[in-house]
Design an enzyme around this catalytic site. Structure first.
Site, PDB file in Angstrom:
ATOM      1  N   HIS A  97       0.832  -1.222   0.000  1.00  8.31           N
ATOM      2  CA  HIS A  97       0.000   0.000   0.000  1.00  8.31           C
ATOM      3  C   HIS A  97       0.858   1.261   0.000  1.00  8.31           C
ATOM      4  O   HIS A  97       0.431   2.321   0.459  1.00  8.31           O
ATOM      5  CB  HIS A  97      -0.949   0.038   1.205  1.00  8.31           C
ATOM      6  CG  HIS A  97      -1.744  -1.205   1.409  1.00  8.31           C
ATOM      7  ND1 HIS A  97      -2.903  -1.470   0.724  1.00  8.31           N
ATOM      8  CD2 HIS A  97      -1.523  -2.274   2.228  1.00  8.31           C
ATOM      9  CE1 HIS A  97      -3.381  -2.640   1.109  1.00  8.31           C
ATOM     10  NE2 HIS A  97      -2.552  -3.151   2.011  1.00  8.31           N
ATOM     11  N   SER A 157      16.544  19.742 -17.028  1.00  6.16           N
ATOM     12  CA  SER A 157      15.396  20.613 -17.266  1.00  6.16           C
ATOM     13  C   SER A 157      15.834  21.806 -18.101  1.00  6.16           C
ATOM     14  O   SER A 157      16.938  22.321 -17.942  1.00  6.16           O
ATOM     15  CB  SER A 157      14.825  21.091 -15.928  1.00  6.16           C
ATOM     16  OG  SER A 157      13.940  22.186 -16.118  1.00  6.16           O
ATOM     17  N   LYS A 200      17.972  20.255 -11.928  1.00  6.98           N
ATOM     18  CA  LYS A 200      17.220  19.013 -12.101  1.00  6.98           C
ATOM     19  C   LYS A 200      18.049  17.912 -12.758  1.00  6.98           C
ATOM     20  O   LYS A 200      18.860  18.150 -13.648  1.00  6.98           O
ATOM     21  CB  LYS A 200      15.975  19.253 -12.960  1.00  6.98           C
ATOM     22  CG  LYS A 200      14.904  20.105 -12.319  1.00  6.98           C
ATOM     23  CD  LYS A 200      14.284  19.443 -11.112  1.00  6.98           C
ATOM     24  CE  LYS A 200      13.487  18.205 -11.469  1.00  6.98           C
ATOM     25  NZ  LYS A 200      12.368  18.465 -12.376  1.00  6.98           N
ATOM     26  N   GLU A 232      10.659   6.997 -16.864  1.00  4.91           N
ATOM     27  CA  GLU A 232       9.345   7.637 -16.976  1.00  4.91           C
ATOM     28  C   GLU A 232       8.719   7.293 -18.326  1.00  4.91           C
ATOM     29  O   GLU A 232       7.516   7.047 -18.425  1.00  4.91           O
ATOM     30  CB  GLU A 232       9.483   9.151 -16.830  1.00  4.91           C
ATOM     31  CG  GLU A 232       9.875   9.606 -15.427  1.00  4.91           C
ATOM     32  CD  GLU A 232      10.010  11.116 -15.348  1.00  4.91           C
ATOM     33  OE1 GLU A 232       9.057  11.817 -15.738  1.00  4.91           O
ATOM     34  OE2 GLU A 232      11.071  11.592 -14.906  1.00  4.91           O
TER      35      GLU A 232
END
Length: 518
Positions: A215, A336, A342, A349
């Site tokens: 969970h 980025s 970043k 992804e």
């Protein structure tokens, strides 16, 4: 463009216009001196001339066009062509044609001289395709017609005998089965590479304990090796599904013709053997209409994509500042365009995102096949692009996941600092009580109260004194501390397949042998 160019050059028909700017729809009317009748005549005459010019262009007669008096329009031709995407079947189309020609000669349906000319021509065409010298023509509709027409241009009359006792219906599905068979071999090989990279990652991180989650809440301590091997197990099942699918698809449709077979004495077993199939498909109607093998293939790919997406999700989370469990190398990260600090795990992804394409391909094919009557229908032309895209995407996902696995570092210090939170040893404490003869439900309650006490004291279970534990239940003894703390807890797991050190060592040994890791 030719029409409007002519209009622009013809001042005879263009006279000044008056613009009614007060009208909200901006109407334009000609001046009194203009006349629309010559302009209409010019447009009509010019369009007829252009149409006649287009019709005058010679079009190649279709190989199926014997009963047709007119050729299809350009719109229909553009809409129905498939060579733009099915040309990648060329190798398998030529392979099937060579086997078919050999069988026809063996059965006396063509001469050996014709067979040799056909095979020599097909091999020359294959060479030209691979060298980028072949002219793919949309007016020849598909890969089959392009190759057959080119063969006819090359060797003449013998090429017209190649299509004896076959149809594009059985030809295309034979090509597809051969193509998918090879695609499965490539995917399974890529799966093994990912398994090897995950196994090596496990071997390089021996003894590292990480929080196990259910969970998305901290649950129990697990060895990182155990977690990585869970993905190895999933991929093994994925490979097994594909291998099973390959076994079921490995039956030959060639010779089923359009749907009913043929009255000529062909030998379907000969072509089946020549192409490495298990046997010919028993039912000619089923042979040309079945796409179950594609549905099964794309289903297996979709399940694999889901597994890779879950791996991607975990690594994306673990690479975040909130977790900080892994650091991808610069070679598998992106930055980025606006935020200079970043460092993003974009490959994983995209693995997570591209799973949608693979799942979507399966949905497309399921919807395509729903409600189709027997036998072949042109709708089935649309089966190829989802299959091609699914294979390309899943191969890319496997390749980049392997690359990512080879270029990440687990942050041991950060992980070890994170381990105390979450009372990961609470279940092991309950097991301790069971060993003391306490029923599990009672043990569960006692362990829960021990955690509640820790919460109030803002400490961990090993920090509780023996007196504090006995205040909850007198069954506790000093040996309880052998069960507390994540390192002790890990050693207490002994069931087959568990995260205990000895069990994980057995799992590693199994996979080292299976994947032939030296």
């Amino acid at each position: 463009m030719e029409l409007f160019s002519s209009l622009a050059q013809s001042s005879t028909f263009f006279t000044p216009f008056r613009v009614h700017s007060s009208n909200p729809f901006f109407t334009i009317t000609p001046s009194r001196s203009s006349s629309f009748i010559p302009l209409r005549k010019f447009i009509t005459t010019r369009m007829e001339a252009l149409a006649n010019t287009d019709n005058a262009k010679p079009k190649e007669a279709k190989l199926w066009g014997g009963r047709f008096e007119e050729g299809v329009t350009d719109v229909v031709e553009r809409f129905t062509e498939s060579v733009s995407f099915d040309k990648q079947l060329y190798k398998h189309d030529i392979m099937g044609s060579i086997a078919h020609a050999s069988m026809l000669a063996h059965q006396g349906l063509i001469t050996t001289s014709d067979r040799d000319s056909i095979i020599e021509g097909l091999r020359e065409i294959e060479k030209r395709i691979e060298n980028g010298e072949f002219n793919w023509r949309a007016d020849r509709e598909d890969v089959h017609m392009n190759i057959e027409a080119a063969l006819t241009d090359m060797i003449g009359e013998p090429a017209k005998k190649l299509h004896t006792s076959r149809s594009r219906n059985d030809q295309v599905v034979t090509d597809l089965r051969l193509w998918c068979r090879d695609a499965i071999d490539r995917i399974v090989a890529s799966m093994k590479q990912l398994q090897v990279s995950l196994l090596k990652l496990a071997l390089n991180n021996q003894g590292l304990i990480v929080p196990g989650y259910t969970h998305l809440q901290r649950a129990q301590p697990v060895l990182l090796q155990h977690l990585l091997l869970a993905y190895v197990e999933e991929i093994e099942r994925d490979a097994g599904r594909l291998i099973d699918c390959r076994t079921r698809m490995n039956f030959c449709p060639l010779g089923a013709c359009a749907l009913a077979g043929t009255g000529l004495p062909i030998d379907r077993f000969m072509t089946s053997d020549a192409l490495g199939f298990t046997a010919p498909l028993r039912n000619s109607i089923d042979a040309v209409s079945d796409r179950d093998f594609l549905l099964e293939f794309l289903s297996a790919n979709a399940i694999t994509a889901v597994h890779l997406s879950r791996l991607g999700e975990e690594w994306v989370l673990w690479a975040s500042e909130e977790f900080g469990f892994i650091t991808p190398s610069d070679s598998v990260s992106t930055g980025s365009s606006i935020m200079p600090q970043k460092k993003n795990p974009d490959p994983m992804e995209l693995v997570r995102g591209k799973s949608a394409r693979v799942i979507g391909g399966l949905m497309t094919l399921l919807t395509l096949c729903k409600g189709l009557p027997q036998a072949y229908n042109r709708d089935l032309q649309e089966d190829k692009e989802p299959v091609f895209d699914s294979v390309k995407t899943i191969l890319g996902m496997l390749e980049v996941s392997t690359e990512f696995a080879m270029n990440i570092t687990f942050n041991r210090e950060r992980i070890q600092k994170a381990l105390p939170a979450g009372y990961l040893d609470a279940t092991t404490l309950a097991d301790y009580l069971v060993k003391k003869g306490v029923p599990f439900r009672t043990s569960h309650d006692i362990a829960g109260k021990s955690v509640a006490l820790c919460t109030s004291k803002k400490c961990q279970l090993p920090d509780l004194s023996l007196d504090e534990l006995r205040s909850i239940n007198p069954v506790f003894d000093k040996d309880v501390y052998e069960f507390l703390g994540v390192e002790n807890a890990i050693q207490k797991f002994i069931s087959y397949g568990s995260t205990g050190s000895a069990c994980v060592a057995e799992q590693l040994d199994y996979w080292i042998k299976k994947l032939e890791i030296k």
